[in-house]
Motif scaffolding. Structure first.
Motif, PDB file in Angstrom:
ATOM      1  N   ASP A 162       0.804  -1.226   0.000  1.00  0.00           N
ATOM      2  CA  ASP A 162       0.000   0.000   0.000  1.00  0.00           C
ATOM      3  C   ASP A 162       0.834   1.271   0.000  1.00  0.00           C
ATOM      4  O   ASP A 162       0.278   2.373   0.069  1.00  0.00           O
ATOM      5  N   TYR A 163       2.153   1.141  -0.047  1.00  0.00           N
ATOM      6  CA  TYR A 163       3.023   2.314  -0.045  1.00  0.00           C
ATOM      7  C   TYR A 163       3.507   2.598  -1.462  1.00  0.00           C
ATOM      8  O   TYR A 163       3.449   1.740  -2.342  1.00  0.00           O
ATOM      9  N   ASP A 164       4.015   3.819  -1.670  1.00  0.00           N
ATOM     10  CA  ASP A 164       4.455   4.222  -3.004  1.00  0.00           C
ATOM     11  C   ASP A 164       5.952   4.037  -3.216  1.00  0.00           C
ATOM     12  O   ASP A 164       6.484   4.437  -4.255  1.00  0.00           O
ATOM     13  N   THR A 165       6.644   3.443  -2.265  1.00  0.00           N
ATOM     14  CA  THR A 165       8.085   3.252  -2.392  1.00  0.00           C
ATOM     15  C   THR A 165       8.415   2.345  -3.567  1.00  0.00           C
ATOM     16  O   THR A 165       7.675   1.403  -3.880  1.00  0.00           O
ATOM     17  N   THR A 166       9.547   2.627  -4.228  1.00  0.00           N
ATOM     18  CA  THR A 166       9.987   1.762  -5.309  1.00  0.00           C
ATOM     19  C   THR A 166      10.453   0.420  -4.742  1.00  0.00           C
ATOM     20  O   THR A 166      10.932   0.346  -3.602  1.00  0.00           O
ATOM     21  N   VAL A 167      10.298  -0.616  -5.543  1.00  0.00           N
ATOM     22  CA  VAL A 167      10.663  -1.970  -5.122  1.00  0.00           C
ATOM     23  C   VAL A 167      11.556  -2.575  -6.200  1.00  0.00           C
ATOM     24  O   VAL A 167      11.267  -2.455  -7.397  1.00  0.00           O
ATOM     25  N   TYR A 302      20.324   2.885  -5.990  1.00  0.00           N
ATOM     26  CA  TYR A 302      19.840   3.148  -4.631  1.00  0.00           C
ATOM     27  C   TYR A 302      18.450   3.773  -4.628  1.00  0.00           C
ATOM     28  O   TYR A 302      17.696   3.614  -3.671  1.00  0.00           O
ATOM     29  N   ARG A 303      18.091   4.471  -5.708  1.00  0.00           N
ATOM     30  CA  ARG A 303      16.736   5.013  -5.814  1.00  0.00           C
ATOM     31  C   ARG A 303      15.721   3.885  -6.010  1.00  0.00           C
ATOM     32  O   ARG A 303      14.616   3.938  -5.494  1.00  0.00           O
ATOM     33  N   LEU A 304      16.114   2.855  -6.749  1.00  0.00           N
ATOM     34  CA  LEU A 304      15.216   1.720  -7.000  1.00  0.00           C
ATOM     35  C   LEU A 304      15.185   0.746  -5.825  1.00  0.00           C
ATOM     36  O   LEU A 304      14.154   0.141  -5.521  1.00  0.00           O
ATOM     37  N   ASN A 305      16.317   0.605  -5.157  1.00  0.00           N
ATOM     38  CA  ASN A 305      16.477  -0.433  -4.146  1.00  0.00           C
ATOM     39  C   ASN A 305      16.036   0.049  -2.758  1.00  0.00           C
ATOM     40  O   ASN A 305      16.724  -0.179  -1.766  1.00  0.00           O
ATOM     41  N   VAL A 306      14.868   0.704  -2.694  1.00  0.00           N
ATOM     42  CA  VAL A 306      14.332   1.109  -1.385  1.00  0.00           C
ATOM     43  C   VAL A 306      13.859  -0.135  -0.631  1.00  0.00           C
ATOM     44  O   VAL A 306      14.181  -0.351   0.534  1.00  0.00           O
ATOM     45  N   ILE A 307      13.066  -0.957  -1.322  1.00  0.00           N
ATOM     46  CA  ILE A 307      12.667  -2.255  -0.798  1.00  0.00           C
ATOM     47  C   ILE A 307      13.144  -3.301  -1.794  1.00  0.00           C
ATOM     48  O   ILE A 307      12.882  -3.191  -2.992  1.00  0.00           O
ATOM     49  N   ARG A 308      13.831  -4.305  -1.307  1.00  0.00           N
ATOM     50  CA  ARG A 308      14.327  -5.364  -2.194  1.00  0.00           C
ATOM     51  C   ARG A 308      13.637  -6.675  -1.846  1.00  0.00           C
ATOM     52  O   ARG A 308      13.586  -7.073  -0.685  1.00  0.00           O
ATOM     53  N   ILE A 309      13.127  -7.329  -2.879  1.00  0.00           N
ATOM     54  CA  ILE A 309      12.503  -8.641  -2.714  1.00  0.00           C
ATOM     55  C   ILE A 309      13.266  -9.618  -3.588  1.00  0.00           C
ATOM     56  O   ILE A 309      13.282  -9.477  -4.819  1.00  0.00           O
ATOM     57  N   HIS A 310      13.917 -10.586  -2.963  1.00  0.00           N
ATOM     58  CA  HIS A 310      14.719 -11.558  -3.719  1.00  0.00           C
ATOM     59  C   HIS A 310      13.984 -12.892  -3.784  1.00  0.00           C
ATOM     60  O   HIS A 310      13.483 -13.401  -2.776  1.00  0.00           O
ATOM     61  N   LEU A 311      13.914 -13.445  -4.988  1.00  0.00           N
ATOM     62  CA  LEU A 311      13.271 -14.742  -5.194  1.00  0.00           C
ATOM     63  C   LEU A 311      14.352 -15.797  -5.396  1.00  0.00           C
ATOM     64  O   LEU A 311      15.063 -15.768  -6.406  1.00  0.00           O
ATOM     65  N   PRO A 312      14.485 -16.730  -4.467  1.00  0.00           N
ATOM     66  CA  PRO A 312      15.522 -17.760  -4.613  1.00  0.00           C
ATOM     67  C   PRO A 312      15.181 -18.717  -5.741  1.00  0.00           C
ATOM     68  O   PRO A 312      14.003 -18.921  -6.056  1.00  0.00           O
ATOM     69  N   PRO A 313      16.194 -19.319  -6.395  1.00  0.00           N
ATOM     70  CA  PRO A 313      15.915 -20.282  -7.462  1.00  0.00           C
ATOM     71  C   PRO A 313      15.248 -21.535  -6.914  1.00  0.00           C
ATOM     72  O   PRO A 313      15.335 -21.831  -5.716  1.00  0.00           O
TER      73      PRO A 313
END
Length: 462
Positions: A162-167, A302-313
């Motif tokens: 629900d937030y506008d932060t980049t992910v 750093y502008r894009l990487n505010v929230i990082r979601i990593h998907l493991p293989p």
């Protein structure tokens, strides 16, 4: 069932004429002499359409329309009046009426208006059903999350949706990065707006700036008219920049400015436009390595990487493989009109041993081939090998590659025992791969036929 129409008019003769005409067309018709009576009737019964006069005693048409809309009563309202004006028609449409018909009218005029209203309502219901289907598909509970790592992904999505932060979503090809981006959109507060996905590596560099930011007429040779870019199309919604690592350096600078200011300028334009969009970026590349090599801007990262979601293989979450395989097989059966196709326990064991370089996309494609090419309801291990072979090359597909696992006690790691276990597994796989043919299995393993027979007897393999 016949569609139901409520005729609301204070003139009895008009109610009679409309009732006879509409009944002859197959409609079930109800009557009311003013807006008050119509509202009481709508509390007890449901009507698909309401034909309502403007001037009536007790409660006129516009007052009725306000009440109708305020109470969220289902149905489509068409207003009628012999004293209509442009202002009255505009007010009726503003209050929620579908159309406005001036009296006197021909029967064909009313029937055409109803036909158009019916088509619009049909499209609205189809769109609503599609919207519900799409939203359901991307609800967290619909996201397969057998492993702890995927459950953590879902928890993170629920926290930030629900937030506008980049992910920034990272992971190998086929792990489901776009699925995560869609889940962020369709479960968040922007779900009623557009979701626009752009593959930055699939659009030629010469066209990419125009596709993203739009252009003015004459900005370049092929620019015959003004055009909004994909960023503007996503206004109010979510923009997925897939394969962000493929974005040219010059466009990285322009994207950074947009992320900082929330404004963009079309190619060849002098006007600045504000756009409210949530940006989700996805990549299979190592952006930190690209920064060191000068291929990606550090400030954009750093502008894009505010929230990082990593998907493991998938090879790091093997407990999901049987769940995914069965899920995609059932979904392919439903889509292709086949029933009862299933994997044998041995086939599932084989799937669990595969290294899945194409990740979730590869297992989904294999499940579809099993439904299309499967000759029996149960996909055996031997049949699975033949289907796998029929798949040819592709992203991790074709001939399967397996991870052979041997459990060795740390207190006393016995090399001979481990080697024997590996030999046993390889011989079993080779025999299954060759349909039980011992000479072919020996050739596949690179040993003689007698050696294979000896080892098979030693390991108790039939």
């Amino acid at each position: 069932m016949a569609e139901r129409i409520l005729v609301v008019d204070d003139e009895e003769s008009m109610r009679d004429v409309l009732s006879r005409m509409l009944s002859a067309e197959g409609y079930a018709v109800g009557r009311a002499k003013n807006g008050r009576e119509a509202l009481r009737l709508l509390e007890r019964e449901r009507f698909d359409f309401i034909l309502c006069d403007i001037r009536m005693p007790e409660l006129g048409g516009l007052e009725f329309l306000r009440e109708f809309t305020g109470r969220k009563i289902p149905g489509t309202v068409i207003m009628m009046s012999a004293f209509g004006s442009v202002e009255t028609a505009v007010e009726a449409m503003r209050l929620g009426a579908y159309d406005f018909v001036s009296k006197p009218f021909l029967s064909d005029e009313i029937l055409l208006t109803l036909r158009n209203a019916r088509e619009r309502e049909h499209l609205r219901k189809e769109n609503e059903a599609l919207r519900r289907k799409v939203e359901k598909a991307f609800r967290p509970e619909e996201f397969l999350q057998a492993s702890g790592s995927m459950q953590e992904v879902v928890r993170l999505v629920e926290k930030v949706r629900d937030y506008d932060t980049t992910v920034l979503v990272t992971g190998e090809s086929g792990t489901g990065k776009e699925l995560v981006a869609r889940m962020l959109h369709y479960t968040g507060r922007r779900k009623g707006k557009s979701f626009v996905a752009v593959n930055c590596g699939a659009i030629p560099e010469t066209l990419l700036e125009s596709e993203l930011f739009g252009h003015r007429r004459g900005a370049f040779t092929e620019a015959k008219s003004d055009r909004a870019g994909l960023i503007e199309e996503a206004d109010g919604g979510t923009l997925l920049l897939d394969e962000i690592g493929e974005l040219p350096i010059a466009l990285q600078t322009k994207l950074l400015r947009f992320l900082q200011e929330g404004e963009l300028r079309r190619l060849g334009d002098t006007e600045t436009r504000r756009v409210n969009v949530r940006v989700v970026a996805a990549t299979a590349r190592d952006l930190e390595e690209d920064i060191r090599e000068g291929r990606f801007r550090e400030d954009l990262y750093y502008r894009l990487n505010v929230i990082r979601i990593h998907l493991p293989p998938l090879r790091e979450r093997r407990e999901e493989i049987p769940v995914l395989a069965v899920h995609f097989l059932e979904r392919a059966c439903e889509r292709l009109g086949k029933k009862g196709v299933r994997f044998s326990p041995e086939a599932l064991e084989t799937l669990c041993a595969h290294d899945w370089r194409g990740n979730v996309r590869e297992i989904e494609n294999l499940a579809a081939r099993c439904v299309l090419l499967g000759e029996e309801e149960e996909i055996s291990r031997e049949h699975l090998f033949s289907i796998w072979k029929a798949g040819g090359g592709g992203e991790g597909e074709g001939a399967p590659r397996f991870l052979l696992q041997v459990q060795v006690p740390l207190e006393k790691p016995d090399l001979k025992t481990a080697v024997k276990e590996l030999e046993r597994q390889l011989i079993r796989l080779a025999l299954e791969r060759c349909g039980g043919s011992r000479p072919r299995a020996a050739e596949l393993l690179g040993i003689s036929h007698p050696a294979l027979l000896y080892k098979a007897r030693e390991y108790g393999i039939n």
